[in-house]
Design an enzyme around this catalytic site. Structure first.
Site, PDB file in Angstrom:
ATOM      1  N   PRO A 124      36.693  39.842  34.450  1.00 47.99           N
ATOM      2  CA  PRO A 124      36.973  39.215  33.168  1.00 47.99           C
ATOM      3  C   PRO A 124      37.947  39.936  32.237  1.00 47.99           C
ATOM      4  CG  PRO A 124      34.788  40.222  33.147  1.00 47.99           C
ATOM      5  CD  PRO A 124      35.533  40.727  34.328  1.00 47.99           C
ATOM      6  N   GLU A 125      39.142  39.433  32.132  1.00 51.27           N
ATOM      7  CA  GLU A 125      40.027  39.760  31.024  1.00 51.27           C
ATOM      8  C   GLU A 125      40.106  38.493  30.175  1.00 51.27           C
ATOM      9  OE1 GLU A 125      43.677  41.797  32.105  1.00 51.27           O
ATOM     10  OE2 GLU A 125      42.771  42.551  33.935  1.00 51.27           O
ATOM     11  N   HIS A 135      20.396  40.114  40.109  1.00 50.98           N
ATOM     12  CA  HIS A 135      21.249  40.470  38.976  1.00 50.98           C
ATOM     13  C   HIS A 135      21.357  39.351  37.949  1.00 50.98           C
ATOM     14  CE1 HIS A 135      22.119  44.078  41.094  1.00 50.98           C
ATOM     15  NE2 HIS A 135      22.686  43.441  42.106  1.00 50.98           N
ATOM     16  N   ARG A 153      26.794  45.093  37.745  1.00 51.74           N
ATOM     17  CA  ARG A 153      26.994  46.463  37.267  1.00 51.74           C
ATOM     18  C   ARG A 153      26.397  46.713  35.881  1.00 51.74           C
ATOM     19  NH1 ARG A 153      33.118  48.004  38.627  1.00 51.74           N
ATOM     20  NH2 ARG A 153      32.441  50.063  38.011  1.00 51.74           N
ATOM     21  N   ARG A 212      53.786  55.987  18.507  1.00 45.22           N
ATOM     22  CA  ARG A 212      52.816  56.358  19.538  1.00 45.22           C
ATOM     23  C   ARG A 212      53.512  56.942  20.752  1.00 45.22           C
ATOM     24  NH1 ARG A 212      47.236  54.428  20.543  1.00 45.22           N
ATOM     25  NH2 ARG A 212      46.651  53.026  18.877  1.00 45.22           N
TER      26      ARG A 212
END
Length: 273
Positions: free
Chosen positions: A2-3, A95, A114, A157
């Site tokens: 998931p992004e 899960h 996870r 930066r």
DNA sequence: ATTGAGACCTGTCGGC
DNA sequence: TGCCGACAGGTCTCAA
């Protein structure tokens, strides 16, 4: 998995189950994910109707009649399975951690091997002052995100550009895959200093325009693909393609992999400068 | 103040 | 087949 695009696809899939539906039951099958579930989690959810269901960065936010907001994050391996009334019931997986039963009869199961995901409930003032949510940068697909905003955030930066793109305070929702992909589209080296896309005064230099355009393009295309359901995931230009030829027409470079900020970066050293 | 490394946790894959 | 290490799309914390 998931992004931002994957989370957006999840939001689209869950929206018909959640929006203006009442939560009839919640089964929480363990005490925690990344963090413990908040106190009275179930009691604060059951009987509530979801008024608004939206995404912010990689977070899903369901605002309830009580005005509390259910905040959910999928971590690395989180996902939802939806069963509609009449579907054959699926076996419970070890899960499967949270099971929502909606008034429509839809059953929405959160699965996360996870357990890097999270779920919490926030009052309106907790939501407004949340240390993580309130520090998120602009939504990359909104008009707030443009070359000027990106340049301002990157100004001065010294950190590598790829690492900066993963900083959710600079732009919210990019992850390890789409950061590499956007840099390839923009023909920018992941190693160059983030500040190099801005002038000393924080005005955008030319690469900032290319990069904002590339980010929007890569994310928009990924969302369209994921929403079309014909593909489980989008095809990638460079991600996980070490050693393969650069897909840029006429480039002829070979994709390399290297580690930045203890994550893998994929890029073409020939056309990305 | 930034930045890098390690931690969190489980599953999968390749090599031996 | 089994064992082992490397690695995985995300954050968070700690030490330099």
């Amino acid at each position: 998995m998931p992004e931002l695009p994957e989370v957006e696809a999840v939001r689209l899939e869950l929206d018909p189950c959640f929006t203006r539906s009442r939560i009839d039951d919640v089964e929480v099958r363990r005490p925690d994910l990344r963090d413990p579930f908040p106190r009275r989690f179930r009691a604060r959810l059951v009987g509530q109707t979801v008024e608004v269901f939206r995404r912010r960065a990689k977070y899903l936010l369901a605002t309830l009649t009580s005005e509390e907001t259910l905040v959910m994050h999928l971590g690395m391996s989180g996902g939802f399975n939806v069963s509609l009334p009449g579907d054959r019931a699926r076996d419970v997986d070890k899960h499967d951690h949270v099971i929502f039963t909606m008034s429509s009869g839809a059953v929405v199961v959160f699965n996360d091997p996870r357990r890097f995901g999270m779920m919490t409930l926030l009052t309106p003032r907790q939501l407004a002052s949340h240390p993580v949510l309130s520090a998120l940068g602009p939504e990359p697909l909104s008009d707030d995100f443009d070359a000027a905003a990106l340049a301002r955030a990157c100004r001065g930066r010294n950190t590598p550009l790829k690492v900066a793109l993963l900083d959710q305070g600079i732009v919210a929702g990019l992850g390890n895959i789409y950061a590499s992909e956007a840099l390839h589209v923009a023909r920018l080296s992941p190693m160059r200093a983030a500040g190099s896309i801005a002038t000393a005064a924080g005005e955008p230099r030319e690469p900032a325009y290319r990069l904002t355009g590339a980010i929007k393009e890569v994310l928009t295309r990924a969302i369209a693909r994921l929403a079309s359901k014909r593909y489980r995931s989008a095809p990638f230009r460079v991600y996980d393609r070490e050693g393969e030829p650069c897909p840029r027409r006429g480039c002829g470079g070979a994709i390399r992999r290297r580690t930045q900020g203890s994550r893998s970066t994929f890029y073409c050293p020939r056309c990305q400068r």
